[in-house]
Motif scaffolding. Sequence first.
Motif, PDB file in Angstrom:
ATOM      1  N   THR A 141       0.578  -1.206   0.087  1.00 46.19           N
ATOM      2  CA  THR A 141      -0.134  -0.045  -0.177  1.00 46.19           C
ATOM      3  C   THR A 141       0.844   1.166  -0.113  1.00 46.19           C
ATOM      4  OG1 THR A 141      -0.286   0.482   2.445  1.00 46.19           O
ATOM      5  CG2 THR A 141      -1.596  -1.350   1.551  1.00 46.19           C
ATOM      6  N   ILE A 142       0.181   2.453  -0.681  1.00 43.53           N
ATOM      7  CA  ILE A 142       0.885   3.660  -0.005  1.00 43.53           C
ATOM      8  C   ILE A 142      -0.063   4.343   0.969  1.00 43.53           C
ATOM      9  CG2 ILE A 142       1.576   5.730  -1.070  1.00 43.53           C
ATOM     10  CD1 ILE A 142       1.878   4.501  -3.927  1.00 43.53           C
ATOM     11  N   THR A 143       0.366   4.386   2.076  1.00 43.69           N
ATOM     12  CA  THR A 143      -0.533   5.026   3.092  1.00 43.69           C
ATOM     13  C   THR A 143      -0.085   6.367   3.614  1.00 43.69           C
ATOM     14  OG1 THR A 143      -1.072   2.824   3.812  1.00 43.69           O
ATOM     15  CG2 THR A 143      -1.628   4.477   5.249  1.00 43.69           C
ATOM     16  N   PRO A 144      -0.932   7.231   3.603  1.00 47.73           N
ATOM     17  CA  PRO A 144      -0.551   8.701   4.500  1.00 47.73           C
ATOM     18  C   PRO A 144      -0.609   8.825   5.881  1.00 47.73           C
ATOM     19  CG  PRO A 144      -2.641   8.971   3.238  1.00 47.73           C
ATOM     20  CD  PRO A 144      -2.249   7.509   2.967  1.00 47.73           C
ATOM     21  N   GLY A 145      -0.042   9.492   6.561  1.00 49.98           N
ATOM     22  CA  GLY A 145      -0.097   9.503   7.786  1.00 49.98           C
ATOM     23  C   GLY A 145       0.475  11.153   8.520  1.00 49.98           C
ATOM     24  N   LYS A 146       1.005  10.888   9.676  1.00 48.82           N
ATOM     25  CA  LYS A 146       1.289  12.203  10.242  1.00 48.82           C
ATOM     26  C   LYS A 146       2.889  12.041  10.518  1.00 48.82           C
ATOM     27  CE  LYS A 146       0.732  10.587  15.070  1.00 48.82           C
ATOM     28  NZ  LYS A 146       0.309  10.761  16.330  1.00 48.82           N
ATOM     29  N   VAL A 147       3.640  13.171  10.275  1.00 50.45           N
ATOM     30  CA  VAL A 147       5.020  13.270  10.477  1.00 50.45           C
ATOM     31  C   VAL A 147       5.238  14.009  11.872  1.00 50.45           C
ATOM     32  CG1 VAL A 147       7.440  13.917   9.851  1.00 50.45           C
ATOM     33  CG2 VAL A 147       5.848  13.096   8.065  1.00 50.45           C
ATOM     34  N   HIS A 148       5.835  13.492  12.811  1.00 55.64           N
ATOM     35  CA  HIS A 148       6.064  14.115  13.994  1.00 55.64           C
ATOM     36  C   HIS A 148       7.526  14.453  14.180  1.00 55.64           C
ATOM     37  CE1 HIS A 148       4.066  14.105  18.525  1.00 55.64           C
ATOM     38  NE2 HIS A 148       5.134  15.155  18.427  1.00 55.64           N
ATOM     39  N   PRO A 149       8.024  15.681  13.897  1.00 56.61           N
ATOM     40  CA  PRO A 149       9.435  15.957  13.907  1.00 56.61           C
ATOM     41  C   PRO A 149      10.337  15.537  14.895  1.00 56.61           C
ATOM     42  CG  PRO A 149       7.860  17.921  12.823  1.00 56.61           C
ATOM     43  CD  PRO A 149       7.081  16.868  13.563  1.00 56.61           C
ATOM     44  N   SER A 150       9.919  16.163  16.305  1.00 56.29           N
ATOM     45  CA  SER A 150      10.526  15.620  17.356  1.00 56.29           C
ATOM     46  C   SER A 150      10.684  14.146  17.547  1.00 56.29           C
ATOM     47  CB  SER A 150      10.088  16.443  18.678  1.00 56.29           C
ATOM     48  OG  SER A 150       8.742  15.783  18.990  1.00 56.29           O
ATOM     49  N   HIS A 151       9.751  13.470  16.883  1.00 61.25           N
ATOM     50  CA  HIS A 151      10.064  11.915  17.187  1.00 61.25           C
ATOM     51  C   HIS A 151      10.957  11.383  16.148  1.00 61.25           C
ATOM     52  CE1 HIS A 151       6.067  11.172  19.544  1.00 61.25           C
ATOM     53  NE2 HIS A 151       6.655  12.457  20.105  1.00 61.25           N
ATOM     54  N   GLY A 152      11.044  12.087  14.937  1.00 61.12           N
ATOM     55  CA  GLY A 152      11.967  11.670  13.932  1.00 61.12           C
ATOM     56  C   GLY A 152      11.297  10.343  13.224  1.00 61.12           C
ATOM     57  N   PHE A 153       9.844  10.567  13.085  1.00 59.56           N
ATOM     58  CA  PHE A 153       9.036   9.377  12.427  1.00 59.56           C
ATOM     59  C   PHE A 153       7.904   9.794  11.638  1.00 59.56           C
ATOM     60  CE2 PHE A 153      11.473   5.610  13.979  1.00 59.56           C
ATOM     61  CZ  PHE A 153      11.706   6.042  15.213  1.00 59.56           C
ATOM     62  N   CYS A 154       7.850   9.260  10.499  1.00 62.99           N
ATOM     63  CA  CYS A 154       6.021   9.293   9.942  1.00 62.99           C
ATOM     64  C   CYS A 154       5.532   8.106  10.511  1.00 62.99           C
ATOM     65  CB  CYS A 154       6.306   9.155   8.492  1.00 62.99           C
ATOM     66  SG  CYS A 154       4.753   9.216   7.805  1.00 62.99           S
ATOM     67  N   TYR A 155       4.266   8.509  11.237  1.00 64.01           N
ATOM     68  CA  TYR A 155       3.381   7.386  11.680  1.00 64.01           C
ATOM     69  C   TYR A 155       2.237   7.168  10.883  1.00 64.01           C
ATOM     70  CZ  TYR A 155       5.598   8.295  16.110  1.00 64.01           C
ATOM     71  OH  TYR A 155       6.779   8.374  17.294  1.00 64.01           O
ATOM     72  N   ILE A 156       1.865   5.832  10.676  1.00 65.12           N
ATOM     73  CA  ILE A 156       0.523   5.780   9.694  1.00 65.12           C
ATOM     74  C   ILE A 156      -0.277   4.930  10.389  1.00 65.12           C
ATOM     75  CG2 ILE A 156       1.918   6.044   7.460  1.00 65.12           C
ATOM     76  CD1 ILE A 156       1.800   2.794   7.268  1.00 65.12           C
ATOM     77  N   PRO A 157      -1.730   5.001  10.429  1.00 58.79           N
ATOM     78  CA  PRO A 157      -2.425   4.356  10.589  1.00 58.79           C
ATOM     79  C   PRO A 157      -2.836   3.013   9.671  1.00 58.79           C
ATOM     80  CG  PRO A 157      -3.742   6.151   9.492  1.00 58.79           C
ATOM     81  CD  PRO A 157      -2.175   6.286   9.461  1.00 58.79           C
ATOM     82  N   TYR A 158      -2.916   1.872  10.267  1.00 54.31           N
ATOM     83  CA  TYR A 158      -2.663   0.570   9.569  1.00 54.31           C
ATOM     84  C   TYR A 158      -3.074  -0.664  10.197  1.00 54.31           C
ATOM     85  CZ  TYR A 158      -1.528  -2.937   6.077  1.00 54.31           C
ATOM     86  OH  TYR A 158      -1.681  -3.760   5.048  1.00 54.31           O
ATOM     87  N   GLY A 159      -3.996  -1.287   9.954  1.00 50.80           N
ATOM     88  CA  GLY A 159      -4.232  -2.623  10.436  1.00 50.80           C
ATOM     89  C   GLY A 159      -4.708  -2.607  11.872  1.00 50.80           C
ATOM     90  N   GLY A 160      -5.386  -1.420  12.474  1.00 48.44           N
ATOM     91  CA  GLY A 160      -5.556  -1.164  13.875  1.00 48.44           C
ATOM     92  C   GLY A 160      -4.357  -0.706  14.569  1.00 48.44           C
ATOM     93  N   GLN A 161      -3.240  -0.340  13.955  1.00 47.80           N
ATOM     94  CA  GLN A 161      -2.060  -0.038  14.823  1.00 47.80           C
ATOM     95  C   GLN A 161      -1.606   1.234  14.241  1.00 47.80           C
ATOM     96  OE1 GLN A 161       0.346  -3.596  13.808  1.00 47.80           O
ATOM     97  NE2 GLN A 161       0.395  -3.947  16.079  1.00 47.80           N
ATOM     98  N   GLU A 162      -0.820   1.998  15.268  1.00 46.11           N
ATOM     99  CA  GLU A 162       0.205   3.013  14.724  1.00 46.11           C
ATOM    100  C   GLU A 162       1.435   2.515  14.467  1.00 46.11           C
ATOM    101  OE1 GLU A 162       0.838   7.363  16.556  1.00 46.11           O
ATOM    102  OE2 GLU A 162       1.525   5.888  17.828  1.00 46.11           O
ATOM    103  N   MET A 163       2.072   2.804  13.253  1.00 44.21           N
ATOM    104  CA  MET A 163       3.260   2.022  12.652  1.00 44.21           C
ATOM    105  C   MET A 163       3.915   3.327  12.455  1.00 44.21           C
ATOM    106  SD  MET A 163       1.756  -1.094  10.271  1.00 44.21           S
ATOM    107  CE  MET A 163       3.352  -2.026  10.676  1.00 44.21           C
ATOM    108  N   ALA A 164       5.185   3.179  12.926  1.00 42.10           N
ATOM    109  CA  ALA A 164       6.414   4.163  12.781  1.00 42.10           C
ATOM    110  C   ALA A 164       7.418   3.860  11.810  1.00 42.10           C
ATOM    111  CB  ALA A 164       7.048   4.357  14.172  1.00 42.10           C
ATOM    112  N   PHE A 165       7.925   4.754  11.001  1.00 38.20           N
ATOM    113  CA  PHE A 165       8.762   4.533   9.842  1.00 38.20           C
ATOM    114  C   PHE A 165       9.624   5.806   9.812  1.00 38.20           C
ATOM    115  CE2 PHE A 165       6.845   1.173   7.402  1.00 38.20           C
ATOM    116  CZ  PHE A 165       5.559   1.090   8.112  1.00 38.20           C
ATOM    117  N   ALA A 166      11.035   5.351   9.689  1.00 42.46           N
ATOM    118  CA  ALA A 166      12.152   6.621  10.048  1.00 42.46           C
ATOM    119  C   ALA A 166      12.414   7.329   8.558  1.00 42.46           C
ATOM    120  CB  ALA A 166      13.508   6.331  10.463  1.00 42.46           C
ATOM    121  N   ASP A 167      12.007   6.580   7.330  1.00 46.19           N
ATOM    122  CA  ASP A 167      12.071   6.843   6.012  1.00 46.19           C
ATOM    123  C   ASP A 167      10.810   7.109   5.400  1.00 46.19           C
ATOM    124  OD1 ASP A 167      14.881   4.708   5.914  1.00 46.19           O
ATOM    125  OD2 ASP A 167      15.092   6.890   5.812  1.00 46.19           O
ATOM    126  N   TYR A 168      10.547   8.305   4.786  1.00 46.05           N
ATOM    127  CA  TYR A 168       9.145   8.496   4.267  1.00 46.05           C
ATOM    128  C   TYR A 168       9.173   9.425   3.473  1.00 46.05           C
ATOM    129  CZ  TYR A 168       9.871  11.962   7.781  1.00 46.05           C
ATOM    130  OH  TYR A 168      10.404  13.043   8.695  1.00 46.05           O
TER     131      TYR A 168
END
Length: 317
Positions: free
Chosen positions: A284-311
């Motif tokens: 999939t290509i899934t949009p979500g939120k970038v939280h700068p101080s966390h250093g991650f893009c978080y996406i909502p997927y499969g009931g979870q919040e998933m974090a990715f450092a590359d986005y």
Amino acid sequence: MTGACIYGYGYEQRFSFLFAELQTPDELVYKFYPVAGGVFNFKIRAPNDAHLALTSGPSESDPMLEVFLGGWGNTKSVIRRNRTKPDVVEVETPNILNAGEFRGFWVRWFNGIITVGREGEAAAFMSYEEQTAFPINYVGVCTGWGASGSWMIEDSPAAPTLPTPQGWTAPPPTGSGPGCWVPASGGQVPPEAVPGGMDGEQLYIARARHESALIPGKLVPSHGVAYISWGGAEHPCTEYEVLCAGGGQWVPTSGGNIPPQAMPAGESEDGEPLFVGRVNHAGTITPGKVHPSHGFCYIPYGGQEMAFADYEILVSN
């Protein structure tokens, strides 16, 4: 800014900036420029006291916020409201300006939160929340207290008015960024909605309020909800806003590296700006939120919040 579509120019390392150059004498008289997009990028060469005024019109009038960089002999910077002391923000910034070289800065505003930072840095060194938010349509610049200045100001076209979509009866669009946020519900997709991804169907960029935060996420029309991620989980929201009439670009990045033209699209419960990001995950290509101080893009997927450092992050073009 309410009821406006916001456009800008692209990321410095991928696109071309357009800069206006000007000189300001030692006289503390503002020169005003129209702005759009919730951000003002500039470079300044001055020994001290580079001043900016954020206003609704092209002149000094209340309400007004001023940003003083390198005041008091280039030792500190402040934010002042309505030309009245005490200053609402004051920080020590020794030698922040330089008479011999240009130094870059940005000022951003979103939902009454004003942030000031250095070029190339995502974190602000000054932040202020205006309790009674007002539209910022102009920024004035000047120098004084013994200083003249050379400025390079990124061109910012005035925001065009969003036409009312035919047959659309939702409330008026709100907010700022590379487009307009149109309220919707129950899986509705407003005209000119910005596609943000794919998961067996077209996904759109949406945002919704949750736990005192305004969080970017994904609209899945067939589910009748927008999904946002928060606290490790995916949350469905029947009431949401959809990004419409945007002209953005997706720029690869990682960690907390936020391009200068990334537009704030929400805010955390602590008031930190959140941005629109997306990732490739599980086909999939899934949009979500970038939280700068966390250093991650978080996406909502499969009931979870998933974090990715590359986005990829959405920037205005």
